[in-house]
Design a protein around this motif. Sequence first.
Motif, PDB file in Angstrom:
ATOM      1  N   ILE A  85       0.827  -1.201   0.000  1.00 14.33           N
ATOM      2  CA  ILE A  85       0.000   0.000   0.000  1.00 14.33           C
ATOM      3  C   ILE A  85       0.867   1.259   0.000  1.00 14.33           C
ATOM      4  O   ILE A  85       0.508   2.268  -0.605  1.00 14.33           O
ATOM      5  N   ASP A  86       2.041   1.196   0.641  1.00 12.11           N
ATOM      6  CA  ASP A  86       2.981   2.322   0.576  1.00 12.11           C
ATOM      7  C   ASP A  86       3.417   2.557  -0.864  1.00 12.11           C
ATOM      8  O   ASP A  86       3.438   3.696  -1.342  1.00 12.11           O
ATOM      9  N   PHE A  87       3.758   1.488  -1.551  1.00 11.43           N
ATOM     10  CA  PHE A  87       4.265   1.582  -2.921  1.00 11.43           C
ATOM     11  C   PHE A  87       3.225   2.160  -3.857  1.00 11.43           C
ATOM     12  O   PHE A  87       3.499   3.079  -4.633  1.00 11.43           O
ATOM     13  N   ILE A  88       1.993   1.627  -3.809  1.00  7.91           N
ATOM     14  CA  ILE A  88       0.991   2.073  -4.781  1.00  7.91           C
ATOM     15  C   ILE A  88       0.442   3.456  -4.439  1.00  7.91           C
ATOM     16  O   ILE A  88       0.101   4.225  -5.333  1.00  7.91           O
ATOM     17  N   THR A  89       0.369   3.778  -3.139  1.00 10.84           N
ATOM     18  CA  THR A  89      -0.114   5.108  -2.759  1.00 10.84           C
ATOM     19  C   THR A  89       0.845   6.187  -3.243  1.00 10.84           C
ATOM     20  O   THR A  89       0.427   7.244  -3.735  1.00 10.84           O
ATOM     21  N   LYS A  90       2.140   5.932  -3.127  1.00 11.84           N
ATOM     22  CA  LYS A  90       3.145   6.896  -3.586  1.00 11.84           C
ATOM     23  C   LYS A  90       3.025   7.156  -5.083  1.00 11.84           C
ATOM     24  O   LYS A  90       3.407   8.235  -5.573  1.00 11.84           O
ATOM     25  N   ARG A  91       2.479   6.192  -5.817  1.00  8.86           N
ATOM     26  CA  ARG A  91       2.368   6.326  -7.280  1.00  8.86           C
ATOM     27  C   ARG A  91       0.947   6.663  -7.727  1.00  8.86           C
ATOM     28  O   ARG A  91       0.597   6.543  -8.892  1.00  8.86           O
ATOM     29  N   ASN A  92       0.135   7.080  -6.761  1.00 11.56           N
ATOM     30  CA  ASN A  92      -1.230   7.542  -7.043  1.00 11.56           C
ATOM     31  C   ASN A  92      -2.081   6.491  -7.752  1.00 11.56           C
ATOM     32  O   ASN A  92      -2.936   6.823  -8.581  1.00 11.56           O
ATOM     33  N   SER A 129      -8.050  -4.365 -10.045  1.00 16.99           N
ATOM     34  CA  SER A 129      -8.252  -3.270  -9.099  1.00 16.99           C
ATOM     35  C   SER A 129      -7.685  -3.666  -7.739  1.00 16.99           C
ATOM     36  O   SER A 129      -7.694  -4.843  -7.371  1.00 16.99           O
ATOM     37  N   PHE A 130      -7.208  -2.671  -7.005  1.00 17.02           N
ATOM     38  CA  PHE A 130      -6.925  -2.852  -5.589  1.00 17.02           C
ATOM     39  C   PHE A 130      -8.175  -2.450  -4.820  1.00 17.02           C
ATOM     40  O   PHE A 130      -8.880  -1.508  -5.188  1.00 17.02           O
ATOM     41  N   TRP A 131      -8.439  -3.165  -3.736  1.00 14.62           N
ATOM     42  CA  TRP A 131      -9.684  -2.956  -2.976  1.00 14.62           C
ATOM     43  C   TRP A 131      -9.419  -3.118  -1.496  1.00 14.62           C
ATOM     44  O   TRP A 131      -8.754  -4.070  -1.079  1.00 14.62           O
ATOM     45  N   ILE A 132      -9.932  -2.204  -0.693  1.00 16.23           N
ATOM     46  CA  ILE A 132      -9.964  -2.347   0.762  1.00 16.23           C
ATOM     47  C   ILE A 132     -11.428  -2.507   1.139  1.00 16.23           C
ATOM     48  O   ILE A 132     -12.211  -1.555   1.069  1.00 16.23           O
ATOM     49  N   ALA A 133     -11.804  -3.734   1.499  1.00 14.65           N
ATOM     50  CA  ALA A 133     -13.209  -4.060   1.733  1.00 14.65           C
ATOM     51  C   ALA A 133     -13.680  -3.580   3.106  1.00 14.65           C
ATOM     52  O   ALA A 133     -12.887  -3.432   4.040  1.00 14.65           O
ATOM     53  N   PRO A 176      -9.278 -10.137   7.117  1.00 17.26           N
ATOM     54  CA  PRO A 176      -9.995  -9.078   7.840  1.00 17.26           C
ATOM     55  C   PRO A 176     -10.318  -7.874   6.960  1.00 17.26           C
ATOM     56  O   PRO A 176      -9.565  -7.531   6.040  1.00 17.26           O
ATOM     57  N   LYS A 177     -11.442  -7.238   7.254  1.00 16.58           N
ATOM     58  CA  LYS A 177     -11.772  -5.990   6.576  1.00 16.58           C
ATOM     59  C   LYS A 177     -10.638  -4.992   6.803  1.00 16.58           C
ATOM     60  O   LYS A 177      -9.962  -5.030   7.836  1.00 16.58           O
ATOM     61  N   GLY A 178     -10.405  -4.125   5.849  1.00 13.90           N
ATOM     62  CA  GLY A 178      -9.296  -3.189   5.931  1.00 13.90           C
ATOM     63  C   GLY A 178      -8.017  -3.688   5.307  1.00 13.90           C
ATOM     64  O   GLY A 178      -7.049  -2.940   5.188  1.00 13.90           O
ATOM     65  N   THR A 179      -7.986  -4.983   4.913  1.00 14.24           N
ATOM     66  CA  THR A 179      -6.817  -5.555   4.239  1.00 14.24           C
ATOM     67  C   THR A 179      -6.793  -5.107   2.783  1.00 14.24           C
ATOM     68  O   THR A 179      -7.833  -5.053   2.117  1.00 14.24           O
ATOM     69  N   LEU A 180      -5.607  -4.796   2.274  1.00 13.21           N
ATOM     70  CA  LEU A 180      -5.470  -4.462   0.854  1.00 13.21           C
ATOM     71  C   LEU A 180      -5.592  -5.745   0.028  1.00 13.21           C
ATOM     72  O   LEU A 180      -4.843  -6.698   0.236  1.00 13.21           O
ATOM     73  N   GLN A 203     -12.819 -12.309  -9.554  1.00 16.43           N
ATOM     74  CA  GLN A 203     -11.987 -13.265  -8.840  1.00 16.43           C
ATOM     75  C   GLN A 203     -11.013 -12.525  -7.924  1.00 16.43           C
ATOM     76  O   GLN A 203     -10.680 -11.362  -8.159  1.00 16.43           O
ATOM     77  N   LEU A 204     -10.588 -13.212  -6.896  1.00 19.26           N
ATOM     78  CA  LEU A 204      -9.634 -12.672  -5.928  1.00 19.26           C
ATOM     79  C   LEU A 204      -8.250 -13.190  -6.264  1.00 19.26           C
ATOM     80  O   LEU A 204      -8.023 -14.393  -6.298  1.00 19.26           O
ATOM     81  N   SER A 205      -7.313 -12.260  -6.506  1.00 17.13           N
ATOM     82  CA  SER A 205      -5.947 -12.633  -6.880  1.00 17.13           C
ATOM     83  C   SER A 205      -5.040 -12.802  -5.678  1.00 17.13           C
ATOM     84  O   SER A 205      -4.116 -13.616  -5.696  1.00 17.13           O
ATOM     85  N   GLY A 206      -5.254 -11.989  -4.635  1.00 20.11           N
ATOM     86  CA  GLY A 206      -4.387 -12.049  -3.474  1.00 20.11           C
ATOM     87  C   GLY A 206      -4.617 -10.902  -2.527  1.00 20.11           C
ATOM     88  O   GLY A 206      -5.499 -10.058  -2.740  1.00 20.11           O
ATOM     89  N   TRP A 207      -3.810 -10.844  -1.461  1.00 16.34           N
ATOM     90  CA  TRP A 207      -3.930  -9.788  -0.458  1.00 16.34           C
ATOM     91  C   TRP A 207      -2.552  -9.508   0.105  1.00 16.34           C
ATOM     92  O   TRP A 207      -1.606 -10.272  -0.051  1.00 16.34           O
ATOM     93  N   TYR A 208      -2.441  -8.374   0.803  1.00 11.99           N
ATOM     94  CA  TYR A 208      -1.132  -7.870   1.244  1.00 11.99           C
ATOM     95  C   TYR A 208      -1.229  -7.407   2.688  1.00 11.99           C
ATOM     96  O   TYR A 208      -2.219  -6.808   3.097  1.00 11.99           O
ATOM     97  N   LYS A 209      -0.155  -7.671   3.455  1.00  9.99           N
ATOM     98  CA  LYS A 209      -0.120  -7.272   4.868  1.00  9.99           C
ATOM     99  C   LYS A 209       1.007  -6.295   5.102  1.00  9.99           C
ATOM    100  O   LYS A 209       1.915  -6.164   4.287  1.00  9.99           O
TER     101      LYS A 209
END
Length: 209
Positions: A85-92, A129-133, A176-180, A203-209
Amino acid sequence: MKVLIVSKTHMNTGVCVGGITFDGRFVRLLDNNGHNQSDDCPFKINEAYDITFIEKQNPTPPHIEDILVQSSKYVGRLKDGISMIDFITKRNVNICRGNIDNLFDKALKFTTNGSGYINSSKIPQNSVSFWIADKDLIKSIDSKGKVRYKYQTDDPWSSEIQIKYVGLQPTEDIIPKGTLLRVSLARWWSPNDVEVENRCYLQLSGWYK
């Protein structure tokens, strides 16, 4: 062009490799013939590569991310302490937040068994898409032994949505909700023996912590 690998997913043949360029573009790394990468391709999530590529000609929306990799050179991994999330946020890079209905330009429809899809009536700008549910995703196993994650809706007429999991990372009972999350739309498809419209299924590709 430098690309950070963000996903690897199961396909009928090979694997689908997704990435984000260092200037914030979604890309899907096909081989130089326009096919999926082989199962033993070198690309791993959180690794960065310098990619030489050509654009896929005449892509079919919403799958506009396809590039044909001509060569690649490993350049490193995300540093400790720097999250996805740090990486993608920095790149808008846009992150969809909240209800599942917000995904893919609000184009999703749902089958009676809770599978999300789009059809030709409204095609979103991207197929990933990236999603925070706003709710937990709960692991389940369907009748064919495939992993799906359940999302509880507030709609009394459609109380449960099931998202097929196609990633390679180990599953978890609860995300958990709030996960990228990274979600995607499968290629256009309809059953061979049924007269049904072509659809792209969620489909769900993956998630990041």
